[in-house]
Design a protein around this motif. Structure first.
Motif, mmCIF file in Angstrom:
data_model
loop_
_atom_site.group_PDB
_atom_site.id
_atom_site.type_symbol
_atom_site.label_atom_id
_atom_site.label_comp_id
_atom_site.label_asym_id
_atom_site.label_seq_id
_atom_site.Cartn_x
_atom_site.Cartn_y
_atom_site.Cartn_z
ATOM 1 N N LYS A 189 0.609 -1.248 -0.042
ATOM 2 C CA LYS A 189 -0.004 -0.056 0.153
ATOM 3 C C LYS A 189 0.768 1.332 -0.010
ATOM 4 O O LYS A 189 0.277 2.232 0.381
ATOM 5 C CB LYS A 189 -1.013 -0.069 1.097
ATOM 6 N N MET A 190 2.092 1.188 -0.120
ATOM 7 C CA MET A 190 2.857 2.155 -0.518
ATOM 8 C C MET A 190 3.430 2.521 -1.949
ATOM 9 O O MET A 190 3.516 1.268 -2.546
ATOM 10 C CB MET A 190 4.075 2.354 0.600
ATOM 11 N N ASP A 191 3.880 3.743 -2.220
ATOM 12 C CA ASP A 191 3.997 3.701 -3.411
ATOM 13 C C ASP A 191 5.917 3.651 -3.831
ATOM 14 O O ASP A 191 6.319 4.696 -3.235
ATOM 15 C CB ASP A 191 3.576 5.200 -4.207
ATOM 16 N N PRO A 192 6.390 2.634 -4.366
ATOM 17 C CA PRO A 192 7.815 2.724 -4.472
ATOM 18 C C PRO A 192 8.336 3.707 -5.491
ATOM 19 O O PRO A 192 9.372 4.129 -5.179
ATOM 20 C CB PRO A 192 8.117 1.343 -5.071
ATOM 21 N N GLU A 193 7.634 4.384 -6.279
ATOM 22 C CA GLU A 193 8.039 5.421 -7.108
ATOM 23 C C GLU A 193 8.482 6.729 -6.185
ATOM 24 O O GLU A 193 9.313 7.526 -6.720
ATOM 25 C CB GLU A 193 7.101 5.815 -8.136
ATOM 26 N N ASN A 194 7.868 7.121 -5.256
ATOM 27 C CA ASN A 194 8.303 8.127 -4.432
ATOM 28 C C ASN A 194 9.174 7.599 -3.125
ATOM 29 O O ASN A 194 8.833 8.339 -2.000
ATOM 30 C CB ASN A 194 7.046 9.039 -3.867
ATOM 31 N N ASN A 195 9.787 6.348 -3.190
ATOM 32 C CA ASN A 195 10.701 6.126 -2.102
ATOM 33 C C ASN A 195 9.813 5.502 -1.033
ATOM 34 O O ASN A 195 10.568 5.528 0.069
ATOM 35 C CB ASN A 195 11.680 6.757 -1.783
ATOM 36 N N ALA A 196 8.448 5.419 -0.786
ATOM 37 C CA ALA A 196 7.571 4.942 0.442
ATOM 38 C C ALA A 196 8.086 6.074 1.270
ATOM 39 O O ALA A 196 7.718 5.647 2.453
ATOM 40 C CB ALA A 196 8.135 3.664 0.615
ATOM 41 N N SER A 197 7.908 7.253 0.967
ATOM 42 C CA SER A 197 8.243 8.173 1.923
ATOM 43 C C SER A 197 6.894 9.091 2.060
ATOM 44 O O SER A 197 6.953 10.130 2.790
ATOM 45 C CB SER A 197 9.366 9.530 1.457
ATOM 46 N N ASP A 198 5.763 8.950 1.356
ATOM 47 C CA ASP A 198 4.813 9.675 1.495
ATOM 48 C C ASP A 198 3.818 9.021 2.718
ATOM 49 O O ASP A 198 3.882 7.816 3.118
ATOM 50 C CB ASP A 198 3.842 9.395 0.171
ATOM 51 N N LYS A 199 3.522 9.939 3.554
ATOM 52 C CA LYS A 199 2.690 9.365 4.559
ATOM 53 C C LYS A 199 1.352 9.022 4.370
ATOM 54 O O LYS A 199 0.620 8.564 5.301
ATOM 55 C CB LYS A 199 2.723 10.514 5.589
ATOM 56 N N PHE A 200 0.979 8.643 3.075
ATOM 57 C CA PHE A 200 -0.324 8.141 2.732
ATOM 58 C C PHE A 200 -0.361 7.288 1.920
ATOM 59 O O PHE A 200 0.686 7.125 1.042
ATOM 60 C CB PHE A 200 -1.290 9.641 2.031
ATOM 61 N N PRO A 201 -1.271 6.327 1.836
ATOM 62 C CA PRO A 201 -1.356 5.282 0.953
ATOM 63 C C PRO A 201 -1.341 5.733 -0.615
ATOM 64 O O PRO A 201 -1.888 6.967 -0.723
ATOM 65 C CB PRO A 201 -2.317 4.387 1.193
ATOM 66 N N LEU A 202 -1.220 5.005 -1.513
ATOM 67 C CA LEU A 202 -1.442 5.241 -2.916
ATOM 68 C C LEU A 202 -2.911 5.329 -3.249
ATOM 69 O O LEU A 202 -3.751 4.323 -2.814
ATOM 70 C CB LEU A 202 -0.757 4.150 -3.897
ATOM 71 N N TYR A 203 -3.224 6.579 -3.816
ATOM 72 C CA TYR A 203 -4.754 6.794 -4.186
ATOM 73 C C TYR A 203 -5.251 5.955 -5.472
ATOM 74 O O TYR A 203 -4.355 6.103 -6.301
ATOM 75 C CB TYR A 203 -4.900 8.233 -4.184
ATOM 76 N N LYS A 204 -6.474 5.317 -5.446
ATOM 77 C CA LYS A 204 -6.925 4.804 -6.544
ATOM 78 C C LYS A 204 -8.145 5.914 -7.132
ATOM 79 O O LYS A 204 -8.960 6.311 -6.177
ATOM 80 C CB LYS A 204 -7.474 3.519 -6.264
ATOM 81 N N THR A 205 -8.483 6.179 -8.162
ATOM 82 C CA THR A 205 -9.332 6.908 -8.836
ATOM 83 C C THR A 205 -9.987 6.231 -9.801
ATOM 84 O O THR A 205 -9.383 5.774 -10.852
ATOM 85 C CB THR A 205 -8.786 8.217 -9.120
ATOM 86 N N ILE A 206 -11.269 6.244 -9.903
ATOM 87 C CA ILE A 206 -12.383 5.592 -10.944
ATOM 88 C C ILE A 206 -13.150 6.670 -11.189
ATOM 89 O O ILE A 206 -13.836 7.432 -10.593
ATOM 90 C CB ILE A 206 -13.097 4.432 -10.363
ATOM 91 N N VAL A 207 -13.220 6.714 -12.642
ATOM 92 C CA VAL A 207 -13.843 7.977 -13.432
ATOM 93 C C VAL A 207 -14.747 7.229 -14.368
ATOM 94 O O VAL A 207 -14.362 6.368 -15.172
ATOM 95 C CB VAL A 207 -13.122 8.983 -14.006
ATOM 96 N N PHE A 208 -16.168 7.482 -14.437
ATOM 97 C CA PHE A 208 -17.206 7.002 -15.505
ATOM 98 C C PHE A 208 -17.403 8.184 -16.250
ATOM 99 O O PHE A 208 -17.698 9.458 -15.634
ATOM 100 C CB PHE A 208 -18.204 6.203 -14.723
ATOM 101 N N GLY A 209 -17.727 8.049 -17.679
ATOM 102 C CA GLY A 209 -18.250 9.242 -18.223
ATOM 103 C C GLY A 209 -18.951 8.825 -19.474
ATOM 104 O O GLY A 209 -18.750 7.863 -20.111
ATOM 105 N N ILE A 210 -19.512 9.840 -20.063
ATOM 106 C CA ILE A 210 -20.439 9.703 -21.152
ATOM 107 C C ILE A 210 -19.936 10.802 -22.370
ATOM 108 O O ILE A 210 -20.320 11.915 -21.637
ATOM 109 C CB ILE A 210 -22.028 9.493 -20.999
ATOM 110 N N ASN A 211 -19.798 10.570 -23.348
ATOM 111 C CA ASN A 211 -19.701 11.559 -24.406
ATOM 112 C C ASN A 211 -20.759 11.435 -25.335
ATOM 113 O O ASN A 211 -20.821 10.548 -25.985
ATOM 114 C CB ASN A 211 -18.496 11.695 -25.112
ATOM 115 N N ALA A 212 -21.546 12.661 -25.578
ATOM 116 C CA ALA A 212 -22.702 12.590 -26.206
ATOM 117 C C ALA A 212 -22.890 13.696 -27.323
ATOM 118 O O ALA A 212 -22.524 14.715 -26.854
ATOM 119 C CB ALA A 212 -24.004 12.440 -25.585
ATOM 120 N N SER A 213 -23.135 13.345 -28.487
ATOM 121 C CA SER A 213 -23.397 14.495 -29.615
ATOM 122 C C SER A 213 -24.633 14.272 -30.035
ATOM 123 O O SER A 213 -25.089 13.114 -30.419
ATOM 124 C CB SER A 213 -22.327 14.627 -30.628
ATOM 125 N N PHE A 214 -25.582 15.249 -30.279
ATOM 126 C CA PHE A 214 -26.811 15.140 -31.009
ATOM 127 C C PHE A 214 -26.831 15.907 -32.386
ATOM 128 O O PHE A 214 -26.019 16.729 -32.658
ATOM 129 C CB PHE A 214 -28.118 15.837 -30.250
#
Length: 125
Positions: A100-125
């Motif tokens: 639950k740590m991010d090795p890309e920032n050397n595990a120095s962040d005090k918070f776990p790695l965030y996950k983001t989920i986005v749903f979307g719709i693109n519509a044209s009439f």
């Protein structure tokens, strides 16, 4: 090898429960047995911060579907696309200490790695 500042956080007053300390019932090698009342030297703290930083990470997945024209004409639309994106869905590290740590920032962040989920719709009439 990475040097994570957060990995070496240890003192005699505040013992993080997320660390996998050695006990009689849990004989791991992640962290040594802590002893309340015993002083922890800087050399001991420093040695805990180095771990194997090998990891595999998927940063972004996007899936989308554009409806075909035959369906869109019946709905009187020119375009309709539905999509979903997830950021940081998976990370596997060789060392379970980095869970639950991010090795890309050397595990120095005090918070776990965030996950983001986005749903979307693109519509044209």
């Amino acid at each position: 090898m990475i040097s994570g500042e957060l990995l070496s956080y240890i003192d005699n007053k505040n013992q993080p429960t997320c660390y996998n300390y050695w006990t009689v019932d849990n004989p791991t090698n992640d962290y040594p047995r802590h002893q309340f009342g015993a002083s922890v030297t800087d050399a001991q703290k420093e040695s805990l911060r180095y771990v194997d930083g090998s990891f595999f990470k998927i940063k972004n997945i996007t899936l989308g579907y554009t409806l075909p024209n035959s369906v869109l004409q019946k709905m009187k639309m020119s375009k309709l696309r539905v999509y979903a994106t997830i950021q940081n869905p998976f990370i596997w590290s060789k060392s379970d200490v980095l869970d639950k740590m991010d090795p890309e920032n050397n595990a120095s962040d005090k918070f776990p790695l965030y996950k983001t989920i986005v749903f979307g719709i693109n519509a044209s009439f």
